[in-house]
Scaffold this active site. Sequence first.
Site, PDB file in Angstrom:
ATOM      1  N   ARG A   1      11.504  -1.028  10.618  1.00 20.10           N
ATOM      2  CA  ARG A   1      10.555  -0.753  11.471  1.00 20.10           C
ATOM      3  C   ARG A   1      10.756  -1.886  12.526  1.00 20.10           C
ATOM      4  O   ARG A   1      10.951  -2.861  12.104  1.00 20.10           O
ATOM      5  CB  ARG A   1       9.347  -0.666  10.884  1.00 20.10           C
ATOM      6  CG  ARG A   1       8.752   0.804  10.586  1.00 20.10           C
ATOM      7  CD  ARG A   1       7.630   0.512   9.708  1.00 20.10           C
ATOM      8  NE  ARG A   1       6.632  -0.009  10.278  1.00 20.10           N
ATOM      9  CZ  ARG A   1       5.353  -0.524   9.912  1.00 20.10           C
ATOM     10  NH1 ARG A   1       5.145   0.163   8.657  1.00 20.10           N
ATOM     11  NH2 ARG A   1       4.334  -1.150  10.360  1.00 20.10           N
TER      12      ARG A   1
ATOM     13  N   ARG B   1       0.753  -9.454  13.226  1.00 22.81           N
ATOM     14  CA  ARG B   1      -0.180  -8.127  12.518  1.00 22.81           C
ATOM     15  C   ARG B   1      -1.146  -8.666  11.350  1.00 22.81           C
ATOM     16  O   ARG B   1      -2.205  -8.163  11.080  1.00 22.81           O
ATOM     17  CB  ARG B   1       0.865  -7.065  11.902  1.00 22.81           C
ATOM     18  CG  ARG B   1       1.327  -6.199  12.916  1.00 22.81           C
ATOM     19  CD  ARG B   1       2.444  -5.491  12.393  1.00 22.81           C
ATOM     20  NE  ARG B   1       2.702  -4.741  11.155  1.00 22.81           N
ATOM     21  CZ  ARG B   1       3.549  -4.621  10.253  1.00 22.81           C
ATOM     22  NH1 ARG B   1       4.728  -5.397  10.501  1.00 22.81           N
ATOM     23  NH2 ARG B   1       3.528  -3.940   9.235  1.00 22.81           N
TER      24      ARG B   1
ATOM     25  N   ARG C   1      12.462  -4.399   3.970  1.00 24.95           N
ATOM     26  CA  ARG C   1      11.863  -3.284   3.996  1.00 24.95           C
ATOM     27  C   ARG C   1      12.501  -1.951   4.700  1.00 24.95           C
ATOM     28  O   ARG C   1      12.808  -2.476   5.932  1.00 24.95           O
ATOM     29  CB  ARG C   1      10.385  -3.334   4.221  1.00 24.95           C
ATOM     30  CG  ARG C   1       9.704  -1.867   4.421  1.00 24.95           C
ATOM     31  CD  ARG C   1       8.226  -2.229   4.267  1.00 24.95           C
ATOM     32  NE  ARG C   1       7.541  -2.468   5.541  1.00 24.95           N
ATOM     33  CZ  ARG C   1       6.317  -2.390   5.845  1.00 24.95           C
ATOM     34  NH1 ARG C   1       5.337  -2.442   4.627  1.00 24.95           N
ATOM     35  NH2 ARG C   1       5.842  -2.509   7.244  1.00 24.95           N
TER      36      ARG C   1
ATOM     37  N   LYS D   1       0.880  -1.144  -0.171  1.00 26.88           N
ATOM     38  CA  LYS D   1       0.048   0.141  -0.193  1.00 26.88           C
ATOM     39  C   LYS D   1       0.783   1.317   0.095  1.00 26.88           C
ATOM     40  O   LYS D   1       0.601   2.114  -0.821  1.00 26.88           O
ATOM     41  CB  LYS D   1      -0.815  -0.039   1.388  1.00 26.88           C
ATOM     42  CG  LYS D   1      -2.136  -1.080   1.310  1.00 26.88           C
ATOM     43  CD  LYS D   1      -2.752  -0.800   2.462  1.00 26.88           C
ATOM     44  CE  LYS D   1      -2.262  -0.839   3.648  1.00 26.88           C
ATOM     45  NZ  LYS D   1      -1.856  -2.064   4.245  1.00 26.88           N
TER      46      LYS D   1
HETATM   47  P1  ADP Z   1       1.077  -1.945   8.184  1.00 26.51           P
HETATM   48  O1  ADP Z   1      -0.082  -1.602   7.249  1.00 26.51           O
HETATM   49  O2  ADP Z   1       2.403  -2.267   7.540  1.00 26.51           O
HETATM   50  O3  ADP Z   1       0.501  -2.837   9.253  1.00 26.51           O
HETATM   51  P2  ADP Z   1       1.040   0.571   9.566  1.00 26.51           P
HETATM   52  O4  ADP Z   1       2.240   1.632   9.053  1.00 26.51           O
HETATM   53  O5  ADP Z   1      -0.218   1.043   8.769  1.00 26.51           O
HETATM   54  O6  ADP Z   1       1.372  -0.938   9.128  1.00 26.51           O
HETATM   55  O7  ADP Z   1       0.540   0.499  11.005  1.00 26.51           O
HETATM   56  C1  ADP Z   1       1.549   0.369  11.839  1.00 26.51           C
HETATM   57  C2  ADP Z   1       0.983  -0.182  13.280  1.00 26.51           C
HETATM   58  O8  ADP Z   1       0.181   1.209  13.908  1.00 26.51           O
HETATM   59  C3  ADP Z   1      -0.165  -0.994  13.564  1.00 26.51           C
HETATM   60  O9  ADP Z   1       0.490  -2.068  13.459  1.00 26.51           O
HETATM   61  C4  ADP Z   1      -1.103  -0.549  14.638  1.00 26.51           C
HETATM   62  O10 ADP Z   1      -0.350  -0.609  15.865  1.00 26.51           O
HETATM   63  C5  ADP Z   1      -0.999   1.223  14.567  1.00 26.51           C
HETATM   64  N1  ADP Z   1      -1.980   1.590  13.596  1.00 26.51           N
HETATM   65  C6  ADP Z   1      -1.938   2.289  12.391  1.00 26.51           C
HETATM   66  N2  ADP Z   1      -3.173   2.688  11.843  1.00 26.51           N
HETATM   67  C7  ADP Z   1      -4.286   2.065  12.902  1.00 26.51           C
HETATM   68  C8  ADP Z   1      -5.598   2.074  12.882  1.00 26.51           C
HETATM   69  N3  ADP Z   1      -6.187   2.626  11.906  1.00 26.51           N
HETATM   70  N4  ADP Z   1      -6.161   1.520  14.029  1.00 26.51           N
HETATM   71  C9  ADP Z   1      -5.550   0.856  14.969  1.00 26.51           C
HETATM   72  N5  ADP Z   1      -3.816   0.934  14.897  1.00 26.51           N
HETATM   73  C10 ADP Z   1      -3.393   1.543  14.022  1.00 26.51           C
END
Ligand code: ADP
Length: 215
Positions: free
Chosen positions: A162, A173, A129, A15
């Site tokens: 990360r 996750r 990554r 994404k």
């Molecule tokens: P990815 O899509 O690779 O899992 P993100 O950068 O989108 O990673 O998110 C990293 C972390 O941030 C998630 O594992 C969560 O802990 C938190 N997070 C991000 N967006 C949200 C959301 N909309 N609701 C709850 N937690 C979120």
Amino acid sequence: MKRRIILLGPPGSGKGTIAAQLQKELGLAHVSSGHLLRQEVESGSSVGKRAKGFLEKGELVPDPTVLEFMSNWMQSAPLDRGFMLDGFPRTLAQAIALDEWLDAKNAPIEAVLFYSCDLALALDRIAGRQSCPKCGRVYHVRSAPPKVPGRCDGCGAALVERADDSEAVLRKRFEIYAGQTEPLVEYYDRQGRIVVIDASRPPEERLKASLAALN
Ligand code: ADP
């Protein structure tokens, strides 16, 4: 052209990469809730303090905290320029809140691009990554390396891996995604707004399919 978009897909579905390409092609704002939350954690803000432990463990930050934080963003959301939401919404409660906010502004979501991807592909993508802690751009040591190793092409900052990209945390996750976020596919499908894109296709094809979905 559709300008208010959600990018949906499991961790490792690409994404972030597609968002950077669409930003370049279409000038839409890229809103990554994960990137914004990591910045909150670094700045030590109240939201950051509440979110930190969840991010480290790869768990979702609870809805009230996310909604408090995203409602700030909504106040000044670029509704006319358009935006791509990446990582938000991630639960049904968040999706319903988002629909309510946007309906009140008469600016509903116009398309939901769903990048479907299995765990094996996600693990392969995420090993290697790197991302920029300053501007959030995402790289991959093999498939999308920066021009100068370890440095961001955009702002020159030193790239980092990360903390939640280890295999064990990624598996968790992915499980959380399957339980909490995947139901959104059906939610948006019922609204007739979802477009499925195969995340295993090469980057140029993914971009082409994404642009076609927005036209
Ligand atoms: P990815 O899509 O690779 O899992 P993100 O950068 O989108 O990673 O998110 C990293 C972390 O941030 C998630 O594992 C969560 O802990 C938190 N997070 C991000 N967006 C949200 C959301 N909309 N609701 C709850 N937690 C979120």
